[in-house]
Design an enzyme around this catalytic site. Structure first.
Site, PDB file in Angstrom:
ATOM      1  N   TRP A  39       0.954  -1.339   0.081  1.00 26.84           N
ATOM      2  CA  TRP A  39       0.119   0.021  -0.082  1.00 26.84           C
ATOM      3  C   TRP A  39       0.676   1.300  -0.167  1.00 26.84           C
ATOM      4  CZ3 TRP A  39      -2.699  -4.309   0.483  1.00 26.84           C
ATOM      5  CH2 TRP A  39      -4.047  -4.305   0.537  1.00 26.84           C
ATOM      6  N   TYR A  89      -7.637 -10.597  -1.593  1.00 30.74           N
ATOM      7  CA  TYR A  89      -7.874  -9.210  -1.294  1.00 30.74           C
ATOM      8  C   TYR A  89      -9.056  -8.658  -2.267  1.00 30.74           C
ATOM      9  CZ  TYR A  89      -7.808  -4.370   0.026  1.00 30.74           C
ATOM     10  OH  TYR A  89      -8.132  -3.228   0.462  1.00 30.74           O
ATOM     11  N   ASP A 174     -10.572   5.763   5.000  1.00 31.48           N
ATOM     12  CA  ASP A 174     -11.701   5.280   4.303  1.00 31.48           C
ATOM     13  C   ASP A 174     -12.987   5.681   4.585  1.00 31.48           C
ATOM     14  OD1 ASP A 174      -8.960   4.460   3.801  1.00 31.48           O
ATOM     15  OD2 ASP A 174      -9.565   2.337   3.432  1.00 31.48           O
ATOM     16  N   TRP A 361     -12.137   4.159  11.168  1.00 30.50           N
ATOM     17  CA  TRP A 361     -11.818   5.577  11.023  1.00 30.50           C
ATOM     18  C   TRP A 361     -13.035   6.262  11.503  1.00 30.50           C
ATOM     19  CZ3 TRP A 361      -7.262   7.375  10.150  1.00 30.50           C
ATOM     20  CH2 TRP A 361      -6.244   6.781   9.708  1.00 30.50           C
ATOM     21  N   GLU A 404      -3.214  -2.489  14.644  1.00 35.49           N
ATOM     22  CA  GLU A 404      -3.845  -1.264  13.483  1.00 35.49           C
ATOM     23  C   GLU A 404      -4.388  -0.161  14.135  1.00 35.49           C
ATOM     24  OE1 GLU A 404      -6.210  -1.677   9.530  1.00 35.49           O
ATOM     25  OE2 GLU A 404      -6.590  -3.107  11.127  1.00 35.49           O
TER      26      GLU A 404
END
Length: 439
Positions: A39, A89, A174, A361, A404
């Site tokens: 990424w 993915y 996101d 988020w 994370e």
């Protein structure tokens, strides 16, 4: 930080282990299970930390990403590893159908925030002589300059001098509530049109909803089917995000320093940074909120939701003193609670109607955002606040197994563990603590 030495002796080997285990030989995956490819902004943050382990590896991380750059200058948000099974993915390379021109590298067609010039500069600083011998900056500078030109030339969709994002995945945050109103205009694809691989590795309560995912897929498919064209009026979703633009400004300043190292003229980069800063203040600053807000280019006007992205312009060196003061008060105030109700800045307004301490988020505290804010606080002289934030980030990273993200109130781990940018940025902060202590 009274317990710094014991904490650092445990944290550094753990961070090294995560980065070593997630290294593929040419880049680092964010997470072996959940995110098995490369990424874009993850690799920038990972290189910032891994430079303390191996400067050459950090250089390779960034150069692997930049070799997948498109002919128009864009740096894609995913570079796909052909060794990973196609269904691991979604969306995979077959969905996007582009290959970086002339390379045969499979990539996505959208972008992520431009942290890369800053990362390249910091990697260079880790060992300037080795960097000069290898020609690292000479190789990366033309690609970084083309990347910034793409953003400023092709992505000024609002006509006011700022970069627009055309998909919620592009600003990196996101699932932010800032996207709810612009996304409401987007007709989602049917639920049976795709299969979410993320739910195989993460709790549904922590992830975006199926409805939002259907809208993400619609936007991505429309962009693909339109030939990835960037022009005003071509997008159902176009937003000027303060975090993306602040990172571009910080990276333009980094690019000016890179140019100077190479004997090139730094003034065009400084001039571009100044123009972007003026546009940021003109278009996104809300004095009543004491915060930079997102602007909905399609619908018109500022989006009232308060996001941590609105604090990221603390990375901009030429902010007016009054603006800096207002941002510091907002960070410590009721909406973000830094140093009062929480130790780490949440991704979204603690008092917002959509706040959720565990959903992606929409409230959790992320380590990359807090690393950036620590840097911004220090840049503007808020050393005590920066030290406290650094200590909190180190303690949370170690206690959660490099999660994370975390619940901002309890600092309980959320998302996946052994997350690469958490390990990398914790390592970077740990090195700074050791340097402060004279270790």
């Amino acid at each position: 930080m009274t317990s710094a030495r014991p904490a650092l002796t445990q944290l550094v080997p753990g961070a090294r282990r995560v980065l070593d285990e997630n290294w593929t030989g040419s880049s680092t995956v964010p997470s072996r299970a959940l995110y098995p490819h490369q990424w874009s902004w993850d690799s920038a943050f990972i290189a910032i930390g891994s430079r303390h382990l191996s400067v050459r590896r950090a250089q390779r991380e960034l150069e692997t990403l930049l070799r997948a750059q498109w002919g128009d200058g864009r740096v894609p948000h995913i570079v796909y590893n052909p060794a990973v099974p196609p269904g691991a993915y979604f969306p995979g390379p077959d969905f996007w159908r582009p290959y970086a021109q002339g390379t045969g590298v499979a990539t996505s067609g959208i972008i992520q925030p431009p942290v890369h010039a800053l990362a390249c500069l910091l990697v260079h600083r880790a060992d300037p002589r080795a960097s000069a011998r290898s020609g690292f900056l000479a190789r990366t500078y033309p690609r970084l300059a083309a990347w910034h030109r793409y953003l400023t030339d092709r992505r000024d969709l609002g006509g006011g001098g700022l970069v627009s994002v055309v998909h919620p995945w592009e600003p990196g945050m996101d699932n932010s509530p800032c996207w709810d109103a612009p996304l409401a205009r987007v007709e989602p694809v049917p639920p049976d049109a795709f299969r979410r691989a993320d739910l195989d590795h993460g709790a549904a309560a922590d992830r975006p909803t199926d409805l939002d995912y259907g809208r993400y897929v619609r936007l991505a498919a429309d962009y693909r089917d339109g030939g990835y064209e960037d022009r005003p009026g071509a997008h159902a979703f176009a937003v000027e995000d303060p975090g993306v633009n602040a990172l571009l400004i910080a990276s333009e300043h980094a690019l000016a320093e890179i140019a100077r190292h190479l004997g090139a003229d730094p003034r065009p980069h400084r001039a571009r940074a100044a123009r972007l800063t003026a546009a940021l203040l003109d278009r996104l600053w809300d004095p009543a909120a004491g915060l930079f807000l997102c602007r909905d280019v399609v619908g018109g006007g500022l989006i009232s939701e308060r996001s941590a992205a609105g604090l990221l312009p603390l990375l901009v060196p030429e902010l007016p003193r009054a603006t800096v003061g207002a941002l510091l008060r907002t960070a410590a105030g009721e909406h973000f609670g830094l140093g009062t109700s929480v130790r780490l800045v949440p991704s979204y307004d603690l008092r917002g109607h959509a706040f959720d301490p565990s959903r992606y988020w929409r409230g959790p505290a992320w380590f990359n955002v807090n690393w950036l804010l620590e840097r911004g606080l220090r840049l503007h002289g808020a050393a005590d606040e920066a030290d406290a934030l650094r200590d909190a980030a180190l303690e949370a990273a170690a206690a959660t197994g490099f999660a994370e993200y975390v619940d901002p109130y309890t600092e309980e781990a959320r998302g996946t563990r052994d997350f690469s940018w958490t390990a990398a940025l914790a390592l970077d902060l740990a090195v700074a603590v050791a340097a402060d202590q004279g270790a």
